[in-house]
Design a protein around this motif. Structure first.
Motif, PDB file in Angstrom:
ATOM      1  N   GLY A 126      -8.656  18.802   9.784  1.00 60.03           N
ATOM      2  CA  GLY A 126      -9.952  19.447   9.971  1.00 60.03           C
ATOM      3  C   GLY A 126      -9.886  20.922  10.320  1.00 60.03           C
ATOM      4  O   GLY A 126     -10.917  21.548  10.555  1.00 60.03           O
ATOM      5  N   GLU A 127      -8.673  21.495  10.345  1.00 62.19           N
ATOM      6  CA  GLU A 127      -8.558  22.924  10.678  1.00 62.19           C
ATOM      7  C   GLU A 127      -9.396  23.749   9.712  1.00 62.19           C
ATOM      8  O   GLU A 127      -9.377  23.533   8.508  1.00 62.19           O
ATOM      9  N   GLN A 128     -10.147  24.691  10.254  1.00 64.53           N
ATOM     10  CA  GLN A 128     -10.925  25.597   9.424  1.00 64.53           C
ATOM     11  C   GLN A 128     -10.352  26.999   9.396  1.00 64.53           C
ATOM     12  O   GLN A 128     -10.387  27.661   8.388  1.00 64.53           O
ATOM     13  N   LYS A 129      -9.827  27.446  10.542  1.00 64.08           N
ATOM     14  CA  LYS A 129      -9.342  28.821  10.603  1.00 64.08           C
ATOM     15  C   LYS A 129      -8.283  28.959  11.681  1.00 64.08           C
ATOM     16  O   LYS A 129      -8.429  28.413  12.771  1.00 64.08           O
ATOM     17  N   VAL A 130      -7.235  29.683  11.348  1.00 66.52           N
ATOM     18  CA  VAL A 130      -6.278  30.130  12.357  1.00 66.52           C
ATOM     19  C   VAL A 130      -6.132  31.629  12.169  1.00 66.52           C
ATOM     20  O   VAL A 130      -5.994  32.114  11.050  1.00 66.52           O
ATOM     21  N   SER A 131      -6.265  32.373  13.254  1.00 64.14           N
ATOM     22  CA  SER A 131      -6.087  33.820  13.161  1.00 64.14           C
ATOM     23  C   SER A 131      -5.038  34.248  14.177  1.00 64.14           C
ATOM     24  O   SER A 131      -4.958  33.700  15.275  1.00 64.14           O
ATOM     25  N   ARG A 132      -4.232  35.202  13.752  1.00 60.41           N
ATOM     26  CA  ARG A 132      -3.156  35.703  14.601  1.00 60.41           C
ATOM     27  C   ARG A 132      -3.439  37.158  14.917  1.00 60.41           C
ATOM     28  O   ARG A 132      -3.719  37.957  14.032  1.00 60.41           O
ATOM     29  N   LYS A 133      -3.363  37.497  16.203  1.00 59.99           N
ATOM     30  CA  LYS A 133      -3.582  38.872  16.629  1.00 59.99           C
ATOM     31  C   LYS A 133      -2.404  39.301  17.481  1.00 59.99           C
ATOM     32  O   LYS A 133      -1.961  38.577  18.354  1.00 59.99           O
ATOM     33  N   SER A 134      -1.939  40.492  17.198  1.00 61.55           N
ATOM     34  CA  SER A 134      -0.820  41.048  17.935  1.00 61.55           C
ATOM     35  C   SER A 134      -1.294  42.321  18.626  1.00 61.55           C
ATOM     36  O   SER A 134      -2.049  43.101  18.047  1.00 61.55           O
ATOM     37  N   SER A 135      -0.880  42.518  19.850  1.00 62.75           N
ATOM     38  CA  SER A 135      -1.196  43.760  20.559  1.00 62.75           C
ATOM     39  C   SER A 135       0.038  44.180  21.349  1.00 62.75           C
ATOM     40  O   SER A 135       0.886  43.357  21.675  1.00 62.75           O
ATOM     41  N   SER A 136       0.134  45.473  21.616  1.00 65.85           N
ATOM     42  CA  SER A 136       1.303  46.009  22.297  1.00 65.85           C
ATOM     43  C   SER A 136       0.895  46.880  23.470  1.00 65.85           C
ATOM     44  O   SER A 136      -0.168  47.509  23.451  1.00 65.85           O
ATOM     45  N   ASP A 137       1.763  46.943  24.472  1.00 71.67           N
ATOM     46  CA  ASP A 137       1.549  47.847  25.599  1.00 71.67           C
ATOM     47  C   ASP A 137       1.736  49.275  25.123  1.00 71.67           C
ATOM     48  O   ASP A 137       2.688  49.591  24.411  1.00 71.67           O
ATOM     49  N   SER A 138       0.828  50.148  25.521  1.00 73.57           N
ATOM     50  CA  SER A 138       0.935  51.566  25.202  1.00 73.57           C
ATOM     51  C   SER A 138       1.771  52.256  26.275  1.00 73.57           C
ATOM     52  O   SER A 138       1.560  52.039  27.474  1.00 73.57           O
ATOM     53  N   ILE A 139       2.742  53.067  25.828  1.00 77.02           N
ATOM     54  CA  ILE A 139       3.616  53.766  26.766  1.00 77.02           C
ATOM     55  C   ILE A 139       3.454  55.266  26.559  1.00 77.02           C
ATOM     56  O   ILE A 139       3.651  55.773  25.450  1.00 77.02           O
ATOM     57  N   ASP A 140       3.080  55.961  27.600  1.00 71.46           N
ATOM     58  CA  ASP A 140       2.912  57.416  27.562  1.00 71.46           C
ATOM     59  C   ASP A 140       4.289  58.067  27.725  1.00 71.46           C
ATOM     60  O   ASP A 140       4.959  57.868  28.732  1.00 71.46           O
ATOM     61  N   THR A 141       4.717  58.826  26.723  1.00 72.62           N
ATOM     62  CA  THR A 141       6.011  59.508  26.785  1.00 72.62           C
ATOM     63  C   THR A 141       5.858  61.020  26.906  1.00 72.62           C
ATOM     64  O   THR A 141       6.821  61.767  26.781  1.00 72.62           O
ATOM     65  N   SER A 142       4.629  61.479  27.162  1.00 73.09           N
ATOM     66  CA  SER A 142       4.395  62.925  27.199  1.00 73.09           C
ATOM     67  C   SER A 142       4.794  63.537  28.540  1.00 73.09           C
ATOM     68  O   SER A 142       4.854  62.868  29.566  1.00 73.09           O
ATOM     69  N   SER A 143       5.071  64.825  28.464  1.00 73.95           N
ATOM     70  CA  SER A 143       5.415  65.594  29.662  1.00 73.95           C
ATOM     71  C   SER A 143       4.822  66.986  29.520  1.00 73.95           C
ATOM     72  O   SER A 143       4.225  67.324  28.495  1.00 73.95           O
ATOM     73  N   LYS A 144       5.014  67.812  30.493  1.00 78.72           N
ATOM     74  CA  LYS A 144       4.534  69.196  30.432  1.00 78.72           C
ATOM     75  C   LYS A 144       5.165  69.959  29.278  1.00 78.72           C
ATOM     76  O   LYS A 144       4.602  70.916  28.767  1.00 78.72           O
ATOM     77  N   ASP A 145       6.333  69.513  28.823  1.00 82.80           N
ATOM     78  CA  ASP A 145       7.023  70.183  27.724  1.00 82.80           C
ATOM     79  C   ASP A 145       6.326  69.986  26.379  1.00 82.80           C
ATOM     80  O   ASP A 145       6.611  70.705  25.429  1.00 82.80           O
ATOM     81  N   ASP A 146       5.416  68.999  26.279  1.00 79.18           N
ATOM     82  CA  ASP A 146       4.796  68.669  25.000  1.00 79.18           C
ATOM     83  C   ASP A 146       3.573  69.526  24.672  1.00 79.18           C
ATOM     84  O   ASP A 146       2.966  69.344  23.616  1.00 79.18           O
ATOM     85  N   GLY A 147       3.201  70.439  25.543  1.00 79.06           N
ATOM     86  CA  GLY A 147       2.076  71.335  25.261  1.00 79.06           C
ATOM     87  C   GLY A 147       0.760  70.585  25.200  1.00 79.06           C
ATOM     88  O   GLY A 147       0.469  69.721  26.017  1.00 79.06           O
ATOM     89  N   ALA A 148      -0.040  70.884  24.170  1.00 78.57           N
ATOM     90  CA  ALA A 148      -1.400  70.356  24.058  1.00 78.57           C
ATOM     91  C   ALA A 148      -1.449  68.917  23.538  1.00 78.57           C
ATOM     92  O   ALA A 148      -2.514  68.309  23.532  1.00 78.57           O
ATOM     93  N   TYR A 149      -0.318  68.393  23.090  1.00 77.15           N
ATOM     94  CA  TYR A 149      -0.341  67.070  22.467  1.00 77.15           C
ATOM     95  C   TYR A 149       0.352  66.021  23.317  1.00 77.15           C
ATOM     96  O   TYR A 149       1.483  66.201  23.767  1.00 77.15           O
ATOM     97  N   LYS A 150      -0.349  64.939  23.513  1.00 76.46           N
ATOM     98  CA  LYS A 150       0.192  63.813  24.249  1.00 76.46           C
ATOM     99  C   LYS A 150       1.023  62.975  23.276  1.00 76.46           C
ATOM    100  O   LYS A 150       0.647  62.787  22.122  1.00 76.46           O
ATOM    101  N   THR A 151       2.145  62.483  23.718  1.00 77.74           N
ATOM    102  CA  THR A 151       2.976  61.626  22.877  1.00 77.74           C
ATOM    103  C   THR A 151       3.049  60.226  23.476  1.00 77.74           C
ATOM    104  O   THR A 151       2.781  60.027  24.667  1.00 77.74           O
ATOM    105  N   GLY A 152       3.388  59.262  22.646  1.00 78.08           N
ATOM    106  CA  GLY A 152       3.462  57.893  23.133  1.00 78.08           C
ATOM    107  C   GLY A 152       4.177  56.997  22.155  1.00 78.08           C
ATOM    108  O   GLY A 152       4.539  57.396  21.047  1.00 78.08           O
ATOM    109  N   THR A 153       4.380  55.779  22.602  1.00 77.04           N
ATOM    110  CA  THR A 153       4.974  54.748  21.762  1.00 77.04           C
ATOM    111  C   THR A 153       4.417  53.412  22.240  1.00 77.04           C
ATOM    112  O   THR A 153       3.542  53.373  23.110  1.00 77.04           O
ATOM    113  N   TYR A 154       4.921  52.358  21.678  1.00 78.73           N
ATOM    114  CA  TYR A 154       4.460  51.028  22.075  1.00 78.73           C
ATOM    115  C   TYR A 154       5.615  50.211  22.619  1.00 78.73           C
ATOM    116  O   TYR A 154       6.754  50.349  22.189  1.00 78.73           O
TER     117      TYR A 154
END
Length: 147
Positions: free
Chosen positions: A29-57
């Motif tokens: 009787g299954e009608q639907k299975v959905s898979r969702k993936s999410s990741s932790d956001s990691i801020d890798t920016s510093s004062k050296d990066d100027g106006a742009y924030k950097t990051g990864t997951y």
């Protein structure tokens, strides 16, 4: 190379029967299975990066939402219902391409948020949410429908 369309009807959730050498059974009787993936956001920016924030997951969460129409007797539905009542509601599951029998996802998952509904104008329905209890042992891109 010709593209092959993936059809949702060809992919089913299977649940371990809990035996010593587990067999995986389909939940009728299954009608639907959905898979969702999410990741932790990691801020890798510093004062050296100027106006742009950097990051990864970082670490990833994978969750499945599954629902269907209740069809009894059904060993798959019975197993899902019994697992969700446990103090540690964990079970191994698979997502399988039923045309090729290819397992595209397999993991031990916790089962929660189980719901069943008995509406006057529809068949009895059920739904559940599953989340990783351990890293997946299989997590691949489906290779095709075989047709």
């Amino acid at each position: 190379m010709t593209a092959t369309h993936q059809l949702g009807k060809d992919f089913r959730l299977k649940i371990s029967d809990g035996g010593g050498t587990p067999a995986f059974v389909t939940i009728a009787g299954e009608q639907k299975v959905s898979r969702k993936s999410s990741s932790d956001s990691i801020d890798t920016s510093s004062k050296d990066d100027g106006a742009y924030k950097t990051g990864t997951y970082g670490q990833k969460t994978i969750a499945l939402a599954v629902n269907g129409i209740t069809k009894i007797p059904d060993p798959g539905y019975t197993r899902l219902y019994e697992v969700q009542k446990l103090a540690l509601p964990e079970v191994e599951v698979q997502i399988v391409n039923t045309i090729t029998n290819e397992v595209v996802f397999q993991a031990v998952m916790g089962v929660g948020n189980f719901s069943d509904e008995y509406d006057q104008k529809t068949g009895a329905t059920w739904s559940a949410d599953l989340t990783l209890a351990a890293a997946p042992t299989i997590d691949i891109v489906p290779t095709g429908t075989g047709s």
